[in-house]
Enzyme design. Structure first.
Site, short mmCIF file in Angstrom:
data_model
loop_
_atom_site.label_atom_id
_atom_site.label_comp_id
_atom_site.label_asym_id
_atom_site.label_seq_id
_atom_site.Cartn_x
_atom_site.Cartn_y
_atom_site.Cartn_z
CB CYS A 50 -1.06 -0.18 0.74
SG CYS A 50 -0.15 -0.17 2.58
NE ARG A 52 8.29 0.46 0.65
CZ ARG A 52 9.19 1.72 1.57
NH1 ARG A 52 10.23 1.80 0.25
NH2 ARG A 52 9.45 2.21 2.21
CB SER A 117 7.50 1.76 7.19
OG SER A 117 8.14 0.15 6.42
N GLY A 199 -6.73 -10.25 5.18
CA GLY A 199 -5.83 -10.47 5.49
C GLY A 199 -5.16 -9.79 7.20
CD GLU A 200 1.67 -9.86 8.52
OE1 GLU A 200 1.81 -9.97 9.14
OE2 GLU A 200 1.89 -10.26 7.11
#
Length: 436
Positions: A50, A52, A117, A199-200
């Site tokens: 989301c 990069r 990040s 998802g995670e």
């Protein structure tokens, strides 16, 4: 071989641009093979999250400056990316960066360690990079060069996790989304949440919401079994994506994170839900890139819609405590880059020595075969040996002699100095040392 990292991230482009260059996971093997077919790409790994989209690749090095080669590499990959995503190359170029050699290695290690990040030190990125590498291995687009880079990268990222406090009290985009909900709703125990995806990231959101006191949650996913497995842990309900309109009106908090290439929640569906709710406000966070919730939903007066870019302030508040750990991590990464580049240079030297020995052996065997034939034909042994030695020396020195004369004529005296050092030509009167 040279190492290159080309990409676009949350620092260089807003989500409206990033979502347009995100790759569908299902198409990744085909995309990897397309990039590998580009001249001069040899190996390739692609990371698409989301925050990069980055292409890591290797290609042959030439004698040009690294920055010049990086610009050439950028042009090739940027043109392909613009064509693949149907984007104006000029629009894309302003957001792209391309790094070469040690800068590319350092960037790769910083990304894997969570230092590049949106959330400093967030742990999910390492798993995402390992997954991207595994997909490239499966597609056959990784070999020696990137294999060595990613193994070293994962090793350094592990050291950053274990040797620094960068991962303590983890802060994630999921955490920031829930913290923002806490700012809007004084007591989350009375709020109902709809989580889209399984998802995670959504799992982390569900965990944070549960810890914050949310008792009623619904998980919507393309695959019901996956949603049910996750919902079971939090005593939540599970529905399919197509069932969202039937549960949307009950949700006070909507947080979405899927890999869908198209929006899942549109303005019309939200308007209908608001009418059922009698315009009771709805809080939405769209973590996905490309976005899951249509941008126009933000125009509705009773909806508070946020994207990953809107979470910056909350995230920045929570990373200040990690600055010392980040400095330690940077030192570990620099050490890792130095080790990797030193290892690379050592391998280059070994390859050069191997090529040199192979060349000498070929010349030797060629001349030895001729000398043996002469001896078999009854030629004088001393004459044959002297001719062998003379021809062997001339064959070995022919190419170096031409190159040294050219270097001298061009004023490249360092080539002459290197030759003297390599062959220990300290004085013309000295005899060569005996030994191997």
């Amino acid at each position: 071989m040279g190492i290159w990292a080309l990409g676009i991230n949350h620092k260089t482009a807003p989500v409206s641009v990033r979502e347009r260059v995100a790759f569908d996971p299902a198409s990744m093997p085909e995309v990897l093979n397309q990039v590998q077919s580009l001249d001069p790409v040899s190996e390739v790994v692609i990371l698409s999250t989301c925050n990069r989209t980055e292409i890591y690749c290797s290609s042959p090095l030439d004698n040009q400056d690294i920055d010049i080669q990086a610009a050439q590499q950028k042009a090739v990959l940027a043109d392909w990316m613009a064509q693949h995503h149907n984007i104006d190359p000029q629009e894309l170029n302003g957001s792209l960066y391309c790094l070469g050699e040690d800068k590319a290695v350092q960037h790769t290690m910083r990304v894997a360690s969570g230092l590049d990040s949106l959330v400093l030190g967030e742990p999910q990125i390492l798993g995402q990079m390992k997954s991207a590498y595994a997909v490239a291995q499966e597609a056959g687009t990784v070999s020696t060069e990137l294999g060595r880079l990613f193994r070293q990268t994962f090793s350094i990222a592990k050291r950053v996790r274990t040797d620094t406090a960068i991962g303590e009290n983890p802060v994630s985009v999921a955490f920031a989304a829930v913290r923002m909900a806490q700012h809007i709703f004084a007591d989350l125990s009375h709020s109902r949440a709809l989580l889209i995806g399984a998802g995670e990231t959504i799992e982390l959101v569900a965990r944070h919401l549960h810890q914050a006191g949310v008792k009623k949650m619904t998980l919507a996913n393309r695959t019901l079994a996956r949603a049910q497995n996750l919902a079971q842990e939090f005593h939540a309900d599970a529905v399919l994506l197509e069932d969202i309109p039937t549960v949307l009106a009950d949700a006070d908090i909507i947080i979405s994170s899927t890999a869908s290439p198209l929006p899942i929640l549109g303005k019309g569906a939200v308007e209908k839900a608001l009418k059922k709710r009698r315009h009771k406000p709805m809080f939405m966070v769209d973590i996905a890139v490309p976005r899951d919730i249509e941008e126009e939903v933000a125009e509705l007066s009773d909806v508070y819609l946020y994207t990953v870019d809107d979470l910056r302030d909350i995230i920045e508040e929570n990373v200040r405590s990690r600055e010392d750990a980040a400095r330690q991590a940077e030192e570990l990464i620099l050490s890792g880059v130095e080790h990797y580049m030193r290892e690379l240079k050592t391998l280059d030297a070994v390859n050069t020595l191997t090529d040199l020995r192979t060349h000498v052996d070929l010349v030797k065997e060629d001349q030895l075969e001729k000398a043996l034939k002469q001896l078999q034909n009854g030629a004088d042994a001393e004459k044959v040996l002297r001719q062998f030695a003379h021809t062997f020396s001339n064959k070995l020195l022919h190419a170096p002699t031409k190159s040294l004369r050219k270097a001298g004529a061009e004023g490249r005296l360092e080539a002459l100095d290197w030759t003297r050092e390599l062959f220990q030509l300290n004085s013309s009167s000295e005899k060569p040392e005996s030994g191997h």
